[in-house]
Design a protein around this motif. Structure first.
Motif, PDB file in Angstrom:
ATOM      1  N   GLN A   1       8.893  -0.307   2.532  1.00  0.00           N
ATOM      2  CA  GLN A   1       8.129  -0.302   1.303  1.00  0.00           C
ATOM      3  C   GLN A   1       7.286   0.968   1.257  1.00  0.00           C
ATOM      4  OE1 GLN A   1       8.054  -0.982  -1.862  1.00  0.00           O
ATOM      5  NE2 GLN A   1       7.949  -3.181  -1.501  1.00  0.00           N
ATOM      6  N   VAL A   2       7.134   1.518   0.062  1.00  0.00           N
ATOM      7  CA  VAL A   2       6.369   2.739  -0.129  1.00  0.00           C
ATOM      8  C   VAL A   2       5.265   2.474  -1.136  1.00  0.00           C
ATOM      9  CG1 VAL A   2       6.450   5.109  -0.983  1.00  0.00           C
ATOM     10  CG2 VAL A   2       8.348   4.210   0.385  1.00  0.00           C
ATOM     11  N   GLN A   3       4.083   2.940  -0.834  1.00  0.00           N
ATOM     12  CA  GLN A   3       2.972   2.840  -1.771  1.00  0.00           C
ATOM     13  C   GLN A   3       2.433   4.235  -2.048  1.00  0.00           C
ATOM     14  OE1 GLN A   3       0.362   0.022   0.233  1.00  0.00           O
ATOM     15  NE2 GLN A   3       1.129  -1.630  -1.066  1.00  0.00           N
ATOM     16  N   LEU A   4       2.119   4.477  -3.313  1.00  0.00           N
ATOM     17  CA  LEU A   4       1.602   5.771  -3.740  1.00  0.00           C
ATOM     18  C   LEU A   4       0.198   5.588  -4.307  1.00  0.00           C
ATOM     19  CD1 LEU A   4       4.797   7.002  -5.647  1.00  0.00           C
ATOM     20  CD2 LEU A   4       4.165   7.475  -3.274  1.00  0.00           C
ATOM     21  N   ALA A   5      -0.707   6.454  -3.924  1.00  0.00           N
ATOM     22  CA  ALA A   5      -2.087   6.354  -4.394  1.00  0.00           C
ATOM     23  C   ALA A   5      -2.536   7.713  -4.920  1.00  0.00           C
ATOM     24  CB  ALA A   5      -3.005   5.894  -3.267  1.00  0.00           C
ATOM     25  N   GLU A   6      -2.885   7.729  -6.211  1.00  0.00           N
ATOM     26  CA  GLU A   6      -3.320   8.969  -6.840  1.00  0.00           C
ATOM     27  C   GLU A   6      -4.843   9.074  -6.828  1.00  0.00           C
ATOM     28  OE1 GLU A   6      -0.021   7.289  -9.683  1.00  0.00           O
ATOM     29  OE2 GLU A   6      -1.792   6.510  -8.625  1.00  0.00           O
ATOM     30  N   SER A   7      -5.311  10.300  -6.895  1.00  0.00           N
ATOM     31  CA  SER A   7      -6.747  10.566  -7.053  1.00  0.00           C
ATOM     32  C   SER A   7      -6.898  11.934  -7.696  1.00  0.00           C
ATOM     33  CB  SER A   7      -7.479  10.522  -5.711  1.00  0.00           C
ATOM     34  OG  SER A   7      -6.978  11.527  -4.848  1.00  0.00           O
ATOM     35  N   ALA A  25       2.211   6.071   1.421  1.00  0.00           N
ATOM     36  CA  ALA A  25       2.137   5.260   2.623  1.00  0.00           C
ATOM     37  C   ALA A  25       3.461   4.536   2.799  1.00  0.00           C
ATOM     38  CB  ALA A  25       1.001   4.256   2.521  1.00  0.00           C
ATOM     39  N   GLY A  26       3.924   4.447   4.028  1.00  0.00           N
ATOM     40  CA  GLY A  26       5.195   3.804   4.281  1.00  0.00           C
ATOM     41  C   GLY A  26       6.204   4.804   4.799  1.00  0.00           C
ATOM     42  N   THR A  27       7.442   4.401   4.814  1.00  0.00           N
ATOM     43  CA  THR A  27       8.509   5.234   5.357  1.00  0.00           C
ATOM     44  C   THR A  27       8.938   6.251   4.313  1.00  0.00           C
ATOM     45  OG1 THR A  27       9.282   3.403   6.716  1.00  0.00           O
ATOM     46  CG2 THR A  27      10.793   5.254   6.372  1.00  0.00           C
ATOM     47  N   ILE A  28       8.655   7.484   4.596  1.00  0.00           N
ATOM     48  CA  ILE A  28       8.985   8.567   3.683  1.00  0.00           C
ATOM     49  C   ILE A  28       9.883   9.555   4.422  1.00  0.00           C
ATOM     50  CG2 ILE A  28       8.108  10.433   2.246  1.00  0.00           C
ATOM     51  CD1 ILE A  28       7.195   7.810   1.238  1.00  0.00           C
ATOM     52  N   PHE A  29      10.959   9.928   3.806  1.00  0.00           N
ATOM     53  CA  PHE A  29      11.813  10.936   4.378  1.00  0.00           C
ATOM     54  C   PHE A  29      11.662  12.221   3.581  1.00  0.00           C
ATOM     55  CE2 PHE A  29      13.738   6.880   5.456  1.00  0.00           C
ATOM     56  CZ  PHE A  29      13.870   7.009   6.825  1.00  0.00           C
ATOM     57  N   LYS A  76       2.583  13.613   3.877  1.00  0.00           N
ATOM     58  CA  LYS A  76       3.129  12.679   2.878  1.00  0.00           C
ATOM     59  C   LYS A  76       2.308  12.769   1.591  1.00  0.00           C
ATOM     60  CE  LYS A  76       4.705   9.318   6.343  1.00  0.00           C
ATOM     61  NZ  LYS A  76       4.659   7.888   6.737  1.00  0.00           N
ATOM     62  N   THR A  77       2.018  13.966   1.176  1.00  0.00           N
ATOM     63  CA  THR A  77       1.138  14.175   0.028  1.00  0.00           C
ATOM     64  C   THR A  77       1.776  15.153  -0.950  1.00  0.00           C
ATOM     65  OG1 THR A  77      -0.807  13.794   1.414  1.00  0.00           O
ATOM     66  CG2 THR A  77      -1.165  14.945  -0.668  1.00  0.00           C
ATOM     67  N   VAL A  78       1.590  14.866  -2.224  1.00  0.00           N
ATOM     68  CA  VAL A  78       2.019  15.791  -3.267  1.00  0.00           C
ATOM     69  C   VAL A  78       0.806  16.086  -4.146  1.00  0.00           C
ATOM     70  CG1 VAL A  78       2.823  13.943  -4.792  1.00  0.00           C
ATOM     71  CG2 VAL A  78       3.737  16.249  -5.055  1.00  0.00           C
ATOM     72  N   TYR A  93      -1.923   9.990 -15.546  1.00  0.00           N
ATOM     73  CA  TYR A  93      -0.948  10.695 -14.724  1.00  0.00           C
ATOM     74  C   TYR A  93      -0.509   9.788 -13.578  1.00  0.00           C
ATOM     75  CZ  TYR A  93      -1.755  15.034 -17.224  1.00  0.00           C
ATOM     76  OH  TYR A  93      -1.813  16.004 -18.209  1.00  0.00           O
ATOM     77  N   TYR A  94       0.811   9.672 -13.432  1.00  0.00           N
ATOM     78  CA  TYR A  94       1.388   8.795 -12.425  1.00  0.00           C
ATOM     79  C   TYR A  94       2.159   9.609 -11.392  1.00  0.00           C
ATOM     80  CZ  TYR A  94       0.524   5.086 -15.840  1.00  0.00           C
ATOM     81  OH  TYR A  94      -0.062   4.224 -16.724  1.00  0.00           O
ATOM     82  N   CYS A  95       1.939   9.251 -10.161  1.00  0.00           N
ATOM     83  CA  CYS A  95       2.735   9.808  -9.078  1.00  0.00           C
ATOM     84  C   CYS A  95       4.041   9.028  -8.994  1.00  0.00           C
ATOM     85  CB  CYS A  95       1.961   9.701  -7.772  1.00  0.00           C
ATOM     86  SG  CYS A  95       2.806  10.408  -6.346  1.00  0.00           S
ATOM     87  N   HIS A  96       5.112   9.742  -8.732  1.00  0.00           N
ATOM     88  CA  HIS A  96       6.435   9.122  -8.653  1.00  0.00           C
ATOM     89  C   HIS A  96       7.170   9.634  -7.422  1.00  0.00           C
ATOM     90  CE1 HIS A  96      10.855   9.405  -9.456  1.00  0.00           C
ATOM     91  NE2 HIS A  96      10.665   8.132  -9.777  1.00  0.00           N
ATOM     92  N   ALA A  97       7.906   8.739  -6.804  1.00  0.00           N
ATOM     93  CA  ALA A  97       8.777   9.121  -5.691  1.00  0.00           C
ATOM     94  C   ALA A  97      10.115   8.411  -5.849  1.00  0.00           C
ATOM     95  CB  ALA A  97       8.142   8.763  -4.351  1.00  0.00           C
ATOM     96  N   ARG A  98      11.173   9.135  -5.583  1.00  0.00           N
ATOM     97  CA  ARG A  98      12.504   8.536  -5.538  1.00  0.00           C
ATOM     98  C   ARG A  98      13.032   8.714  -4.124  1.00  0.00           C
ATOM     99  NH1 ARG A  98      16.661   9.541 -10.216  1.00  0.00           N
ATOM    100  NH2 ARG A  98      15.317   7.927 -11.080  1.00  0.00           N
TER     101      ARG A  98
END
Length: 115
Positions: A1-7, A25-29, A76-78, A93-98
């Motif tokens: 599971q992946v969680q994204l937190a914007e600030s 947060a979580g498994t990111i490749f 693990k930051t964008v 504004y939303y953070c997105h990951a695929r």
């Protein structure tokens, strides 16, 4: 599971700057796509910028030359550096990951640009 937190959102005057941060947060490749979308009131969510692994970033025409996306795979930051902000940049504004074909979204951070 992946969680994204914007600030980093907030209120800024036209011509000002903000930097948005998204921490995953979580498994990111490293071989994935991370980016930013935005949704203004009464409008559909739209791509702002994205960074695919090994490729140059993509930007919406409306932000090209003003916004810059960058990522730190180790952290693990964008990031989204937004300069010369305009009232029409006002949106959530939303953070997105695929990752492996699965889309993940953050909860969003609000950006308001006053004229």
């Amino acid at each position: 599971q992946v969680q994204l937190a914007e600030s980093g959102g907030g209120l800024v005057q036209s011509g000002g700057s903000l930097r948005l941060t998204c921490v995953a947060a979580g498994t990111i490749f490293s071989s994935n796509t991370m980016g930013w979308y935005r949704q203004a009131p009464g409008k559909e969510r739209e791509l702002v910028a994205r960074k695919r692994s090994g490729r140059d970033p993509d930007y919406a025409a409306s932000v090209k030359g003003r916004f810059a996306i960058s990522r730190d795979n180790f952290k693990k930051t964008v990031y989204l550096q937004m300069n010369n902000l305009l009232p029409e940049d006002t949106a959530v504004y939303y953070c997105h990951a695929r990752i492996d074909g699965v889309d993940y979204w953050g909860r969003g951070t609000e950006v308001t640009v006053s004229s």
